[in-house]
Design a protein around this motif. Structure first.
Motif, PDB file in Angstrom:
ATOM      1  N   LEU A   7      21.496   8.454  -7.253  1.00 36.99           N
ATOM      2  CA  LEU A   7      21.989   7.368  -6.394  1.00 36.99           C
ATOM      3  C   LEU A   7      20.846   6.687  -5.663  1.00 36.99           C
ATOM      4  N   PHE A   8      19.909   7.488  -5.130  1.00 33.58           N
ATOM      5  CA  PHE A   8      18.776   6.913  -4.394  1.00 33.58           C
ATOM      6  C   PHE A   8      17.929   6.037  -5.303  1.00 33.58           C
ATOM      7  N   ILE A   9      17.633   6.507  -6.519  1.00 34.14           N
ATOM      8  CA  ILE A   9      16.814   5.726  -7.453  1.00 34.14           C
ATOM      9  C   ILE A   9      17.482   4.408  -7.778  1.00 34.14           C
ATOM     10  N   CYS A  10      18.809   4.435  -8.003  1.00 29.88           N
ATOM     11  CA  CYS A  10      19.533   3.205  -8.355  1.00 29.88           C
ATOM     12  C   CYS A  10      19.482   2.202  -7.223  1.00 29.88           C
ATOM     13  N   ILE A  11      19.816   2.631  -6.002  1.00 30.29           N
ATOM     14  CA  ILE A  11      19.824   1.725  -4.848  1.00 30.29           C
ATOM     15  C   ILE A  11      18.422   1.201  -4.586  1.00 30.29           C
ATOM     16  N   GLU A  50      30.218   5.658  -4.719  1.00 26.31           N
ATOM     17  CA  GLU A  50      31.424   5.543  -3.924  1.00 26.31           C
ATOM     18  C   GLU A  50      31.133   4.657  -2.709  1.00 26.31           C
ATOM     19  N   PRO A  51      32.112   3.897  -2.254  1.00 27.77           N
ATOM     20  CA  PRO A  51      31.874   2.953  -1.149  1.00 27.77           C
ATOM     21  C   PRO A  51      31.204   3.573   0.068  1.00 27.77           C
ATOM     22  N   LYS A  52      31.654   4.747   0.493  1.00 27.24           N
ATOM     23  CA  LYS A  52      31.072   5.371   1.686  1.00 27.24           C
ATOM     24  C   LYS A  52      29.615   5.762   1.455  1.00 27.24           C
ATOM     25  N   GLN A  53      29.307   6.225   0.240  1.00 27.46           N
ATOM     26  CA  GLN A  53      27.932   6.585  -0.072  1.00 27.46           C
ATOM     27  C   GLN A  53      27.031   5.347  -0.034  1.00 27.46           C
ATOM     28  N   ILE A  54      27.520   4.265  -0.634  1.00 25.88           N
ATOM     29  CA  ILE A  54      26.738   3.032  -0.659  1.00 25.88           C
ATOM     30  C   ILE A  54      26.488   2.536   0.760  1.00 25.88           C
ATOM     31  N   GLU A  55      27.536   2.533   1.556  1.00 24.26           N
ATOM     32  CA  GLU A  55      27.434   2.027   2.928  1.00 24.26           C
ATOM     33  C   GLU A  55      26.408   2.837   3.724  1.00 24.26           C
ATOM     34  N   LYS A  56      26.452   4.153   3.587  1.00 25.97           N
ATOM     35  CA  LYS A  56      25.532   5.018   4.315  1.00 25.97           C
ATOM     36  C   LYS A  56      24.097   4.833   3.831  1.00 25.97           C
ATOM     37  N   THR A  57      23.919   4.758   2.525  1.00 24.46           N
ATOM     38  CA  THR A  57      22.576   4.602   1.957  1.00 24.46           C
ATOM     39  C   THR A  57      21.967   3.265   2.339  1.00 24.46           C
ATOM     40  N   LEU A  58      22.768   2.209   2.275  1.00 25.58           N
ATOM     41  CA  LEU A  58      22.247   0.884   2.598  1.00 25.58           C
ATOM     42  C   LEU A  58      21.913   0.771   4.078  1.00 25.58           C
ATOM     43  N   ALA A 124      19.038  -5.707   4.270  1.00 29.92           N
ATOM     44  CA  ALA A 124      17.939  -4.872   3.787  1.00 29.92           C
ATOM     45  C   ALA A 124      17.055  -5.646   2.818  1.00 29.92           C
ATOM     46  N   LEU A 125      17.675  -6.409   1.921  1.00 33.66           N
ATOM     47  CA  LEU A 125      16.906  -7.217   0.981  1.00 33.66           C
ATOM     48  C   LEU A 125      16.045  -8.229   1.728  1.00 33.66           C
ATOM     49  N   HIS A 126      16.666  -8.967   2.640  1.00 34.94           N
ATOM     50  CA  HIS A 126      15.933  -9.971   3.409  1.00 34.94           C
ATOM     51  C   HIS A 126      14.757  -9.345   4.143  1.00 34.94           C
ATOM     52  N   ASN A 127      14.980  -8.225   4.805  1.00 33.32           N
ATOM     53  CA  ASN A 127      13.924  -7.633   5.615  1.00 33.32           C
ATOM     54  C   ASN A 127      12.819  -7.006   4.777  1.00 33.32           C
ATOM     55  N   ARG A 128      13.155  -6.517   3.605  1.00 33.99           N
ATOM     56  CA  ARG A 128      12.103  -6.036   2.699  1.00 33.99           C
ATOM     57  C   ARG A 128      11.251  -7.214   2.232  1.00 33.99           C
ATOM     58  N   LEU A 129      11.882  -8.340   1.953  1.00 32.81           N
ATOM     59  CA  LEU A 129      11.135  -9.536   1.573  1.00 32.81           C
ATOM     60  C   LEU A 129      10.236 -10.004   2.720  1.00 32.81           C
TER      61      LEU A 129
END
Length: 387
Positions: A7-11, A50-58, A124-129
């Motif tokens: 999951l971490f690698i994908c995100i 899963e939605p909760k995993q994505i939300e927490k990771t992001l 997250a995308l914006h701030n990484r940019l």
């Protein structure tokens, strides 16, 4: 443990910004790994993401991206090196459901994850940019200042009493396949100069097919219909004159802007230094993340049109922040340098080149270099500055 690692690698691979002119790298390798993993029948993307995993990771990625920004550039220097739309994102305002359907079209797992995850992904995308661009901007200043003697020595000597647009058109070499016009928006005198320029380009290429592509028309809309809308609504006459002339000249007129941008004009980001009470409300589409995603969408349309007109000369007309050589994630970087020409037309000269060169060249109504390396560093092959 393995599930969390995958999951971490994908995100991580999906959030990393990329440039179109790089070949191999972390992103492609990560994407390749993810593809192989997800293609295994024993593991499905929906079960892992899963939605909760994505939300927490992001959410974690947002915090990590924020820390990286302040590690790259101190807050006291942000105003010097970053424009308003390039400041860190603090929060999202007015994020309609239809917005995710557009910008996350190729990521159904994210569209199904819920609005919190979708907004966190964008922040997250914006701030990484922002972190990447801040670092690049610091280096750009050093490079421009180191090359000022070369800029002075290799400056093109233009004619004093000849029309500026026609002189600029003369600098376009026959091997150029795309001319990018980088403008400052909504200045009638600038639109008039651009119209004169494209008319000069037509005169100099009497037997060549020319295609006009622009930010200011939605994708996949018929030119006649759009012109009629502009005429009936009394829209911007200067842009209308450009579109109408190109259409009557027999050029294909192609809109670049995705419809979801036009449909979601109220989406905003709050930008500014993090952890401060005051932040700036900026249109999502004028932020670094918004411009980045729009440029990628434009690329798809440009490539589709190029397949249709492989030998045509393309004129791509958009804002300076999209198509100037030095603009972050610029459309100009999609193409081979020797086949590309950037004309910058502006009035208020607050470009990075003007600022970083200590405004030494701001007195020239027309400015340019034959040296492509200098042009790419400055952001343009030729610049016209309107009084």
């Amino acid at each position: 443990m393995k599930k969390t690692y995958i999951l971490f690698i994908c995100i991580f691979s999906l959030l990393l910004p990329h440039t179109s002119y790089s070949s191999n790298g972390v992103i492609k390798k990560a994407a390749y790994v993810c593809k192989n993993m997800f293609c295994k029948p024993a593991v499905s993307r929906t079960s892992m993401l899963e939605p909760k995993q994505i939300e927490k990771t992001l959410h974690k990625r947002v915090l990590q991206a924020n820390k990286k920004i302040y590690k790259t550039i101190p807050p006291v220097l942000m105003e010097e090196y970053l424009y308003l739309g390039e400041l860190p994102a603090v929060a999202v305002k007015n994020w309609p459901n239809t917005l995710s359907e557009g910008i996350y079209k190729s990521a159904p797992w994210l569209r199904n994850a819920g609005p919190v995850a979708q907004q966190s992904y964008f922040i997250a995308l914006h701030n990484r940019l922002v972190g990447v661009v801040a670092k690049q901007r610091l280096q750009l200043k050093k490079d421009i200042q180191a090359q000022i003697p070369h800029f002075i020595r290799e400056k093109i000597n233009f004619e004093a009493n000849s029309p500026l647009a026609w002189q600029a058109a003369k600098q376009v070499s026959p091997q150029v396949k795309q001319i990018l016009i980088a403008e400052q928006h909504s200045v009638p005198e600038i639109s008039h100069e651009i119209l004169q320029f494209i008319q000069a380009v037509k005169v100099q290429n009497p037997n060549r097919k020319i295609v006009y592509l622009t930010e200011f028309i939605p994708q996949d809309i018929k030119t006649d219909y759009w012109l009629e809308i502009m005429r009936s609504l009394g829209g911007n006459k200067e842009y209308f004159d450009i579109f109408d002339w190109a259409h009557r000249a027999g050029w294909p007129v192609v809109g670049l802007e995705p419809v979801y941008v036009w449909d979601n004009v109220n989406a905003k980001l709050y930008l500014g230094r993090l952890f401060e009470p005051d932040s700036h409300e900026v249109s999502l589409w004028e932020t670094l993340g918004g411009v980045y995603l729009r440029n990628l969408a434009w690329r798809t349309t440009i490539e589709k049109t190029r397949r249709q007109y492989p030998d045509a000369l393309f004129i791509i007309h958009a804002g300076q922040g999209h198509v100037g050589y030095a603009a972050p994630y610029s459309v100009a970087r999609f193409f081979a340098p020797e086949e590309t020409f950037v004309l910058e037309v502006l009035q208020k000269n607050n470009t990075t080149f003007n600022i970083f060169s200590n405004r030494f060249f701001s007195k020239y109504p027309i400015l340019g270099w034959k040296n492509k390396n200098l042009a790419r560093l400055a952001g343009f092959d030729v610049r016209i500055q309107i009084d």
